[in-house]
Design an enzyme around this catalytic site. Structure first.
Site, mmCIF file in Angstrom:
data_model
loop_
_atom_site.group_PDB
_atom_site.id
_atom_site.type_symbol
_atom_site.label_atom_id
_atom_site.label_comp_id
_atom_site.label_asym_id
_atom_site.label_seq_id
_atom_site.Cartn_x
_atom_site.Cartn_y
_atom_site.Cartn_z
ATOM 1 N N LYS A 94 0.843 -1.194 0.000
ATOM 2 C CA LYS A 94 0.000 0.000 0.000
ATOM 3 C C LYS A 94 0.881 1.248 0.000
ATOM 4 O O LYS A 94 1.922 1.278 0.657
ATOM 5 C CB LYS A 94 -0.908 -0.038 1.229
ATOM 6 C CG LYS A 94 -2.005 1.012 1.243
ATOM 7 C CD LYS A 94 -2.939 0.802 2.436
ATOM 8 C CE LYS A 94 -4.058 1.838 2.473
ATOM 9 N NZ LYS A 94 -4.962 1.636 3.630
ATOM 10 N N SER A 136 -9.840 1.642 2.492
ATOM 11 C CA SER A 136 -8.923 2.361 1.636
ATOM 12 C C SER A 136 -7.855 1.488 0.959
ATOM 13 O O SER A 136 -7.247 1.934 -0.018
ATOM 14 C CB SER A 136 -8.215 3.454 2.439
ATOM 15 O OG SER A 136 -7.415 2.876 3.445
ATOM 16 N N SER A 195 -10.247 -0.669 6.666
ATOM 17 C CA SER A 195 -9.569 -0.478 5.380
ATOM 18 C C SER A 195 -8.823 -1.691 4.830
ATOM 19 O O SER A 195 -8.379 -1.656 3.682
ATOM 20 C CB SER A 195 -8.592 0.695 5.462
ATOM 21 O OG SER A 195 -9.279 1.906 5.369
#
Lengths: 102, 480
Positions: free
Chosen positions: B68, B143, B167
């Protein structure tokens, strides 16, 4: 209880003030949209008024951690050159910023 | 199945018995990226072809991984999908990156996310949205949507995400993969760009539960660089994969099955609970009475912490710097305001403003302090249930993946899509999402399992036992 000003929770003046506290300059159309968004969200958040918390302690952190200490000894760390590689502007080993005092 | 559609443990078996090589696996992954990345857009940056040490020691885990974009990799751009950090190359590795490098991991690229992890759809990225591989018109969740979509599409074998309010788990649910949010303090956050420091955790997104255990073995553990990281021994998580739930007491919170849940999600989760019952688990209804206040509490606590954490992006040291042509207030304040106006997207501004509001003089007691007190009640609900139960089982999300654009004009409805995942972060407990079915429109559904702090083994044990009795985790999105 949460204070209200008339029927609205936040006015455009509040939002302008919060924006200045947040150091964000907002354009007019953003101001109107954010005022609307914050009103909706804060209206929803007022749900919490129903909850009785008179004898409840706040939780800012979930682990039973107190101060965490470490030994005070030298160890390798970033060099000044490495750290300054990310600088937007640098001058003789320092971060350079716009003139603050006129 | 193609190599990139296999799990990490299957690939490791093949590599260790010399039936394939890491180069072949990496090639399969990059071939997949060539074919599908133009549609999925899971990555914001792809790495150069790495040099593979094909002669590896037996303990190495040379598996292609997506990272990420909020986790620092030394010398490589780490931008949190924000314009304010575009071009930022951290001078150090996050602890999880250091551990992954030591394990022999092969870094494929940086995955897309909502800017600063602010969002539930990966639409708030300065690079544009990622699409759900199961249906390109839908969001992958967020996310960590890029990480989930990369794993689901076979563009990575596994991935790392972060979870502040769901997330990891919500995108795992939307993309039909496994996502685990560890206990607060289980994995070091050193080098994770901070969103809400009392809630953030790093965790794995994988194709099955065994892989989640393997990746946890690599990333979990104490780190002196993160003072909130727990100094507790790390078990071998694969030992928890015993395929046995006999006698375990599992609670089903009635508050998670009320209005707002999609009937297909409800049916799939109910069927999953039945599978656990048939496996010998003792399932009973429980109550988590403060569930309905979790979203409101979260959006006070998380935004307050975010507004404080994001105060550092001011144009002074690193990242974006903007200066207006003419002086407005004074050159320094002008720089702060112009930089932050140009650098933050709409959702980041919204959250900074909301957090600043609830922390500001005159509102602190009514909002922030109130939020922290309700947080205590939410945590106590779990403490109470876990005195009697080994785990709690719920849906991960009330719905399957929604359409791109559907909730972008309505922040509150976006926030409410996290209703089942948020209490977990507020309480600091671990939770996992595993695939438990598909809607009639062929969109994945996730089952969430929650356990006591530092009992990730219980999550893995129940999730593994469920997985062994079902086939959902074997579905591949692009298989013919």
């Amino acid at each position: 209880m949460i204070k209200t000003k008339g029927s609205k929770i936040v006015t455009q003046d509040d939002v302008r003030y919060i924006a200045s506290l947040s150091r964000i300059s907002l354009r007019d159309e953003e101001m109107a949209r954010l005022t609307r968004n914050l009103e909706d969200i804060l209206h929803y958040v007022r749900k919490l008024e129903e909850v009785d918390v008179r004898h409840i302690e706040p939780t800012s952190h979930v682990l039973p951690l107190k101060n965490v200490y470490r030994e005070d000894r030298m160890r390798p760390s970033l060099t000044r050159e490495d750290a300054l590689q990310i600088a937007v502007q640098q001058h003789e080993g320092f971060f350079k910023v716009p003139k603050v005092i006129q | 199945m193609k190599l990139n559609e296999l799990t990490a443990h299957e690939i490791l078996d093949l590599i260790r018995s010399r039936r394939t090589s890491i180069s072949e696996v990496y090639e399969a992954v990059t071939d997949q990226i060539q074919t599908t990345e133009k549609d999925v857009r899971a990555y914001v940056r792809l790495n150069e072809k790495p040099c593979h040490a094909d002669a590896l020691d037996a303990a190495a885990v040379p598996v292609p991984i997506g990272i990420k974009d909020n986790i620092c990799v030394a010398g490589q751009e780490t931008a949190c999908c924000s314009k304010i950090l575009a071009g930022f190359r951290p001078p150090y590795d996050a602890t999880v990156i250091r551990k992954l490098k030591a394990s022999g991991a092969v870094f494929v690229g940086s995955t897309n996310m909502d800017e600063f992890a602010f969002g539930s759809s990966t639409e708030n990225s300065c690079y544009g949205p990622t699409r759900n591989p199961w249906n390109l018109d839908c969001v992958p969740g967020g996310s960590s949507g890029g990480s989930a979509a990369a794993v689901a599409s076979g563009e990575a074998i596994w991935a790392i995400g972060s979870d502040t309010g769901g997330s990891i788990r919500q995108p795992a649910s939307f993309c039909g993969v496994v996502g685990l949010k560890p206990t607060y303090g289980r994995v070091s956050r050193y080098g994770l760009v901070a969103f809400a420091s009392s809630l953030d955790q790093i965790g794995p997104l994988t194709k099955d539960v065994t892989d989640a255990a393997l990746l946890m073995n690599i990333i979990a553990g104490y780190d002196e660089y993160d003072s909130t990281c727990a100094d507790m021994p790390v078990p071998d998580y694969t030992q928890a994969l015993m395929n046995d739930v006999k006698g375990l007491k599992i609670g089903i919170p009635q508050e998670y099955f009320v209005a707002g849940i999609d009937p297909e999600v409800k049916a799939a989760v109910t069927a999953a609970i039945e599978v656990l019952t048939e496996g010998g688990a003792v399932v009973e209804e429980v109550s988590l009475p403060h569930t309905e206040y979790a979203v409101a509490t979260y959006y006070i606590v998380a935004t307050a912490e975010a507004s404080s954490n994001l105060a550092r992006y001011d144009g002074v040291q690193y990242g974006l710097r903007r200066q207006p042509a003419a002086v407005r207030k004074n050159p320094l304040i002008d720089m702060y305001e112009e930089t932050r106006d140009a650098g933050f997207g709409p959702e980041a501004k919204r959250r900074i403003m909301l957090g600043t509001y609830s922390l500001s003089s005159g509102y602190y007691d009514d909002y922030y302090l109130k939020g922290l007190k309700v947080r205590t009640l939410i945590k106590q609900d779990f403490d109470h249930v876990f005195r009697e139960f080994d785990a709690v089982v719920t849906p991960t999300c009330p719905t399957t993946a929604f359409k791109i654009g559907e909730k972008m004009d309505d922040p509150l409805s976006m926030y409410l899509s996290d209703v089942y995942t948020i209490s977990v972060n507020l309480s600091g407990i671990p939770a996992i999402s595993v695939p438990c079915g598909f809607s009639k429109h062929r969109l994945p559904i996730g089952l969430q399992i929650l356990a006591k702090p530092f009992n990730e083994e219980m999550l893995l044990r129940i999730a593994y036992a469920y997985e062994q009795r079902t086939e959902w985790h074997k579905r591949r999105v692009f298989e013919r």
